[in-house]
Design a protein around this motif. Structure first.
Motif, short mmCIF file in Angstrom:
data_model
loop_
_atom_site.label_atom_id
_atom_site.label_comp_id
_atom_site.label_asym_id
_atom_site.label_seq_id
_atom_site.Cartn_x
_atom_site.Cartn_y
_atom_site.Cartn_z
N UNK A 1 0.83 -1.20 0.00
CA UNK A 1 0.00 0.00 0.00
C UNK A 1 0.87 1.26 0.00
N UNK A 2 1.96 1.23 0.78
CA UNK A 2 2.83 2.41 0.88
C UNK A 2 3.61 2.69 -0.39
N UNK A 3 3.83 1.64 -1.20
CA UNK A 3 4.64 1.81 -2.42
C UNK A 3 3.85 2.51 -3.52
N UNK A 4 2.54 2.61 -3.36
CA UNK A 4 1.69 3.24 -4.38
C UNK A 4 1.95 4.74 -4.42
N UNK A 5 2.13 5.25 -5.61
CA UNK A 5 2.36 6.69 -5.80
C UNK A 5 1.01 7.40 -5.90
N UNK A 6 0.60 8.04 -4.82
CA UNK A 6 -0.71 8.69 -4.77
C UNK A 6 -0.79 9.93 -5.64
N UNK A 7 0.35 10.40 -6.15
CA UNK A 7 0.33 11.59 -7.01
C UNK A 7 -0.14 11.27 -8.42
N UNK A 8 -0.12 9.98 -8.79
CA UNK A 8 -0.58 9.57 -10.11
C UNK A 8 -2.10 9.45 -10.11
N UNK A 9 -2.74 9.63 -11.27
CA UNK A 9 -4.20 9.62 -11.35
C UNK A 9 -4.84 8.37 -10.74
N UNK A 10 -4.20 7.20 -10.98
CA UNK A 10 -4.79 5.96 -10.47
C UNK A 10 -4.27 5.59 -9.08
N UNK A 11 -3.36 6.38 -8.53
CA UNK A 11 -2.72 6.03 -7.26
C UNK A 11 -3.69 5.92 -6.10
N UNK A 12 -4.53 6.95 -5.91
CA UNK A 12 -5.46 6.92 -4.79
C UNK A 12 -6.51 5.82 -4.97
N UNK A 13 -6.88 5.56 -6.23
CA UNK A 13 -7.80 4.46 -6.50
C UNK A 13 -7.19 3.13 -6.06
N UNK A 14 -5.92 2.93 -6.40
CA UNK A 14 -5.26 1.67 -6.05
C UNK A 14 -5.10 1.51 -4.54
N UNK A 15 -4.81 2.60 -3.85
CA UNK A 15 -4.73 2.54 -2.38
C UNK A 15 -6.09 2.14 -1.80
N UNK A 16 -7.15 2.76 -2.31
CA UNK A 16 -8.50 2.45 -1.83
C UNK A 16 -8.86 1.00 -2.14
N UNK A 17 -8.45 0.53 -3.33
CA UNK A 17 -8.75 -0.86 -3.72
C UNK A 17 -8.09 -1.86 -2.78
N UNK A 18 -6.80 -1.68 -2.52
CA UNK A 18 -6.07 -2.63 -1.68
C UNK A 18 -6.56 -2.58 -0.24
N UNK A 19 -6.85 -1.39 0.25
CA UNK A 19 -7.38 -1.27 1.61
C UNK A 19 -8.74 -1.98 1.72
N UNK A 20 -9.55 -1.89 0.67
CA UNK A 20 -10.86 -2.52 0.68
C UNK A 20 -10.75 -4.04 0.56
N UNK A 21 -9.86 -4.51 -0.32
CA UNK A 21 -9.64 -5.96 -0.46
C UNK A 21 -9.22 -6.58 0.87
N UNK A 22 -8.25 -5.94 1.51
CA UNK A 22 -7.72 -6.48 2.76
C UNK A 22 -8.65 -6.19 3.94
N UNK A 23 -9.27 -5.01 3.95
CA UNK A 23 -10.10 -4.61 5.07
C UNK A 23 -11.44 -5.32 5.13
N UNK A 24 -11.91 -5.85 3.99
CA UNK A 24 -13.23 -6.48 3.94
C UNK A 24 -13.19 -7.94 3.46
#
Length: 299
Positions: free
Chosen positions: A123-146
């Protein structure tokens, strides 16, 4: 695929009465096609009304000689059992040739998991400055969190998130609905993604309510989620072979290692049987050693 007058009715039965997904239906039809191929290979007419138990035993020997794994053989047998049960239900046949047909014994492979450090690395390696970065962070958090399946993730809707109550409504296998708690970290990144990133996407008609979108404004595919996770693993230097399902495995394993009730985990995963959930009760050796050391009277 060989044409058969009963396949259309069987396909409708799987879709309408059993509410199976398109992928599952295709798998069933492929299994029946394998039987058709076998019957043709031994110069027998492809007439399912006349198939006997002996025919099916020889068919299983045939697929075994083709080098199919026991798990694949078991799935094929399961597909045939469903088809001939349907034939019996529709009174097309009077005797089910699969009734006493046995599946090969399967060894239960323990699923791969990630530890919490590895999950944080991904999750930390994701570059949130890229357009898809925040989406990918949200995706992984949701996969693992739920503990979601990948198909459940990509079909998740904004209207299915109850932000105040911290729950999500998930549409699982067979269109079964379940309510799953969602953690603060996943909710935080979903909110940021929706409010700061997703708003800049030109969303195509019909996808307005889908949470996770691609650059073209339509829903994500299963393959794109797999590809994203594989690329992150390489970037994070994680050598394990991981997939979206690895997060589901890790979710269940970490809950059970932390003392969660097995039935609660079953409910959150959407398993219809507790025996399916029991595979997640495997624990790493260090954890087991710690339990013995702390609690066994003779340790």
């Amino acid at each position: 695929m060989i044409k058969n007058p009963y396949l259309k009715s069987f396909k409708d039965y799987l879709k309408l009465e059993r509410s199976l997904s398109a992928n599952s239906i295709d798998a069933y039809l492929t299994d029946i096609d394998k039987l058709s191929q076998y019957l043709e290979s031994v110069d027998k007419p492809v007439n399912f009304k006349e198939v006997t138990k002996d025919d099916l035993k020889l068919f299983i020997t045939w697929v075994n000689e083709l080098g199919m794994l026991p798990s694949t053989q078991a799935r094929v047998i399961s597909g045939l059992k469903s088809f001939f049960s349907f034939m019996l239900l529709e009174q097309i046949i009077s005797v089910d040739p699969t009734e006493l047909l046995e599946s090969p014994r399967l060894s239960r492979k323990l699923p791969d998991t990630l530890n919490t450090i590895e999950i944080n690395q991904l999750i930390d390696i994701i570059d949130a400055s890229k357009p898809e970065g925040m989406r990918n962070k949200a995706m992984l958090e949701t996969l693992y969190g739920c503990g979601l399946r990948v198909t459940e993730l990509i079909s998740l809707r904004i209207s299915n998130i109850y932000f105040e109550n911290e729950y999500i409504k998930v549409i699982g296998k067979g269109n079964k609905e379940r309510i799953v708690p969602i953690g603060a970290a996943a909710l935080k990144f979903i909110k940021i993604y929706i409010e700061e990133s997703r708003v800049h996407i030109s969303i195509k008609k019909g996808y307005e309510d889908y949470i996770f979108l691609n650059r073209g404004g339509t829903g994500l595919s299963r393959i794109s989620v797999f590809t994203t996770i594989k690329a992150l693993a390489v970037k994070a230097g994680i050598s394990k072979s991981i997939s979206p399902h690895t997060f589901r495995h890790s979710f269940a394993t970490h809950l059970i290692e932390g003392g969660a009730d097995l039935r609660a985990v079953q409910e959150m995963l959407g398993h219809s049987s507790i025996t399916t959930t029991e595979i997640y009760t495997h624990l790493d050796r260090d954890y087991l050693k710690g339990v013995i050391t702390e609690f066994h009277p003779r340790s």
